[in-house]
Design a protein around this motif. Sequence first.
Motif, PDB file in Angstrom:
ATOM      1  N   ASP A 131       0.849  -1.188   0.000  1.00 47.28           N
ATOM      2  CA  ASP A 131       0.000   0.000   0.000  1.00 47.28           C
ATOM      3  C   ASP A 131       0.880   1.232   0.000  1.00 47.28           C
ATOM      4  O   ASP A 131       2.075   1.162   0.316  1.00 47.28           O
ATOM      5  CB  ASP A 131      -0.914   0.007   1.223  1.00 47.28           C
ATOM      6  CG  ASP A 131      -2.119   0.933   1.056  1.00 47.28           C
ATOM      7  OD1 ASP A 131      -2.318   1.466  -0.055  1.00 47.28           O
ATOM      8  OD2 ASP A 131      -2.856   1.118   2.041  1.00 47.28           O
ATOM      9  N   GLU A 132       0.278   2.370  -0.379  1.00 45.89           N
ATOM     10  CA  GLU A 132       1.030   3.621  -0.398  1.00 45.89           C
ATOM     11  C   GLU A 132       0.238   4.711   0.309  1.00 45.89           C
ATOM     12  O   GLU A 132      -0.976   4.591   0.504  1.00 45.89           O
ATOM     13  CB  GLU A 132       1.353   4.046  -1.837  1.00 45.89           C
ATOM     14  CG  GLU A 132       0.190   4.066  -2.791  1.00 45.89           C
ATOM     15  CD  GLU A 132      -0.779   5.192  -2.603  1.00 45.89           C
ATOM     16  OE1 GLU A 132      -0.360   6.287  -2.166  1.00 45.89           O
ATOM     17  OE2 GLU A 132      -1.975   5.007  -2.888  1.00 45.89           O
ATOM     18  N   VAL A 133       0.933   5.770   0.657  1.00 44.40           N
ATOM     19  CA  VAL A 133       0.310   6.928   1.292  1.00 44.40           C
ATOM     20  C   VAL A 133       0.979   8.180   0.745  1.00 44.40           C
ATOM     21  O   VAL A 133       2.163   8.171   0.430  1.00 44.40           O
ATOM     22  CB  VAL A 133       0.440   6.858   2.832  1.00 44.40           C
ATOM     23  CG1 VAL A 133       1.890   6.942   3.266  1.00 44.40           C
ATOM     24  CG2 VAL A 133      -0.387   7.950   3.488  1.00 44.40           C
ATOM     25  N   GLY A 134       0.181   9.240   0.587  1.00 40.86           N
ATOM     26  CA  GLY A 134       0.768  10.515   0.181  1.00 40.86           C
ATOM     27  C   GLY A 134       0.447  10.932  -1.236  1.00 40.86           C
ATOM     28  O   GLY A 134       1.171  11.743  -1.806  1.00 40.86           O
ATOM     29  N   ARG A 135      -0.635  10.442  -1.803  1.00 40.87           N
ATOM     30  CA  ARG A 135      -0.999  10.896  -3.154  1.00 40.87           C
ATOM     31  C   ARG A 135      -1.546  12.325  -3.140  1.00 40.87           C
ATOM     32  O   ARG A 135      -1.331  13.081  -4.068  1.00 40.87           O
ATOM     33  CB  ARG A 135      -2.047   9.972  -3.780  1.00 40.87           C
ATOM     34  CG  ARG A 135      -1.516   8.610  -4.175  1.00 40.87           C
ATOM     35  CD  ARG A 135      -2.449   7.977  -5.188  1.00 40.87           C
ATOM     36  NE  ARG A 135      -2.279   6.527  -5.262  1.00 40.87           N
ATOM     37  CZ  ARG A 135      -2.854   5.759  -6.158  1.00 40.87           C
ATOM     38  NH1 ARG A 135      -3.654   6.298  -7.058  1.00 40.87           N
ATOM     39  NH2 ARG A 135      -2.671   4.458  -6.162  1.00 40.87           N
ATOM     40  N   ALA A 192       5.506   4.065  -0.103  1.00 38.83           N
ATOM     41  CA  ALA A 192       4.835   2.766  -0.151  1.00 38.83           C
ATOM     42  C   ALA A 192       5.530   1.811   0.805  1.00 38.83           C
ATOM     43  O   ALA A 192       6.727   1.939   1.083  1.00 38.83           O
ATOM     44  CB  ALA A 192       4.862   2.200  -1.568  1.00 38.83           C
ATOM     45  N   ALA A 193       4.758   0.859   1.291  1.00 42.40           N
ATOM     46  CA  ALA A 193       5.315  -0.206   2.125  1.00 42.40           C
ATOM     47  C   ALA A 193       4.836  -1.546   1.598  1.00 42.40           C
ATOM     48  O   ALA A 193       3.714  -1.663   1.087  1.00 42.40           O
ATOM     49  CB  ALA A 193       4.899  -0.033   3.582  1.00 42.40           C
ATOM     50  N   ALA A 194       5.687  -2.529   1.698  1.00 42.36           N
ATOM     51  CA  ALA A 194       5.349  -3.914   1.381  1.00 42.36           C
ATOM     52  C   ALA A 194       5.640  -4.745   2.627  1.00 42.36           C
ATOM     53  O   ALA A 194       6.708  -4.609   3.226  1.00 42.36           O
ATOM     54  CB  ALA A 194       6.174  -4.416   0.198  1.00 42.36           C
ATOM     55  N   GLY A 221       9.351   2.019  -0.107  1.00 39.15           N
ATOM     56  CA  GLY A 221       9.695   2.727  -1.337  1.00 39.15           C
ATOM     57  C   GLY A 221       9.291   4.185  -1.222  1.00 39.15           C
ATOM     58  O   GLY A 221       8.239   4.494  -0.656  1.00 39.15           O
ATOM     59  N   LEU A 222      10.126   5.087  -1.719  1.00 33.73           N
ATOM     60  CA  LEU A 222       9.875   6.528  -1.604  1.00 33.73           C
ATOM     61  C   LEU A 222      10.145   7.212  -2.940  1.00 33.73           C
ATOM     62  O   LEU A 222      11.167   6.954  -3.581  1.00 33.73           O
ATOM     63  CB  LEU A 222      10.764   7.125  -0.507  1.00 33.73           C
ATOM     64  CG  LEU A 222      10.667   8.608  -0.200  1.00 33.73           C
ATOM     65  CD1 LEU A 222      11.058   8.871   1.264  1.00 33.73           C
ATOM     66  CD2 LEU A 222      11.550   9.461  -1.118  1.00 33.73           C
ATOM     67  N   VAL A 234       5.855   3.454  -8.836  1.00 31.31           N
ATOM     68  CA  VAL A 234       7.303   3.318  -8.660  1.00 31.31           C
ATOM     69  C   VAL A 234       7.635   3.042  -7.193  1.00 31.31           C
ATOM     70  O   VAL A 234       8.473   2.181  -6.882  1.00 31.31           O
ATOM     71  CB  VAL A 234       8.040   4.588  -9.147  1.00 31.31           C
ATOM     72  CG1 VAL A 234       9.514   4.547  -8.743  1.00 31.31           C
ATOM     73  CG2 VAL A 234       7.907   4.732 -10.659  1.00 31.31           C
ATOM     74  N   ALA A 235       6.978   3.764  -6.285  1.00 30.99           N
ATOM     75  CA  ALA A 235       7.231   3.562  -4.854  1.00 30.99           C
ATOM     76  C   ALA A 235       6.854   2.148  -4.428  1.00 30.99           C
ATOM     77  O   ALA A 235       7.583   1.497  -3.665  1.00 30.99           O
ATOM     78  CB  ALA A 235       6.455   4.597  -4.039  1.00 30.99           C
ATOM     79  N   MET A 236       5.716   1.654  -4.915  1.00 26.13           N
ATOM     80  CA  MET A 236       5.295   0.299  -4.582  1.00 26.13           C
ATOM     81  C   MET A 236       6.278  -0.739  -5.116  1.00 26.13           C
ATOM     82  O   MET A 236       6.627  -1.708  -4.423  1.00 26.13           O
ATOM     83  CB  MET A 236       3.896   0.030  -5.156  1.00 26.13           C
ATOM     84  CG  MET A 236       2.771   0.717  -4.415  1.00 26.13           C
ATOM     85  SD  MET A 236       1.165   0.313  -5.174  1.00 26.13           S
ATOM     86  CE  MET A 236       0.030   0.839  -3.886  1.00 26.13           C
TER      87      MET A 236
END
Length: 253
Positions: free
Chosen positions: A76-80, A89-91, A131-132, A149-151
């Motif tokens: 999932d990601e945060v910050g859109r 994003a974090a996995a 991912g950043l 890309v972050a994911m």
Amino acid sequence: MPETIASIKQQLKTMNDGDERLVIWQQDKRIGVQNALKSWQNRKEKLRLKRENFLTRFDIERQYWSQGYDLIAGIDEVGRGPLAGPVIAAAVILPHDFDIIDVIDSKQLSFHKRDELYDQIIEKAISIGIGLVDSPIIDKINIYEAARVAMTEAVKQLAPEPEALLIDAMRLDIDLPQEFLIKGDARSNSIGAASIIAKVTRDRLMKEYALQYPGYGFEKNAGYGTKEHLEAIKKIGITPIHRKTFAPIKDII
């Protein structure tokens, strides 16, 4: 002399079904005692439902586990939406016996609860990747692609590597079995755990940026367009972490 109601309430905090004291208290005609028993039953029912829902949020993972895929990564990601700061994003790969039943979509949790769960997930997860993608790249490739890309980077950081991916509302160009789940952070514990890791990681980073760029309230608004933030942009200008392609910034620079 009968037990005090305060004493009974205290004992109920740690009481399990089948305790002989329950039989005695059920015969107690004091309204305070009966209300305490009712509250205890309500708490038990809420806990039962929470545990049941938690187990349901492992349904998709269990399908993969039953097919021999042991290492399932939730992403999932945060910050859109913010006007400033990176998308993160974090996995997360969880063990099959993961049992922290409060884990769910980070948006449903308080700040303090997210922090608490962050530490527990870090301790129990098999693997975590982050991912950043920062603001200049977001401006260059757009926020949707930046999230992708972050994911992808978060997945690459995982060790051991995953055998399948559960992704919140995104498909990745990675040669692994994967599922695209709308509102996945509320449907999968793995994605929910990833949402917590991503959110806490980003919030902590924005607090660091608040020290570097004071006056915008980054420690409180995480870069979102609050009134304080927008007024600071007009008064102070933008910083290197602002997204120049986002309105209203693009309209004033």
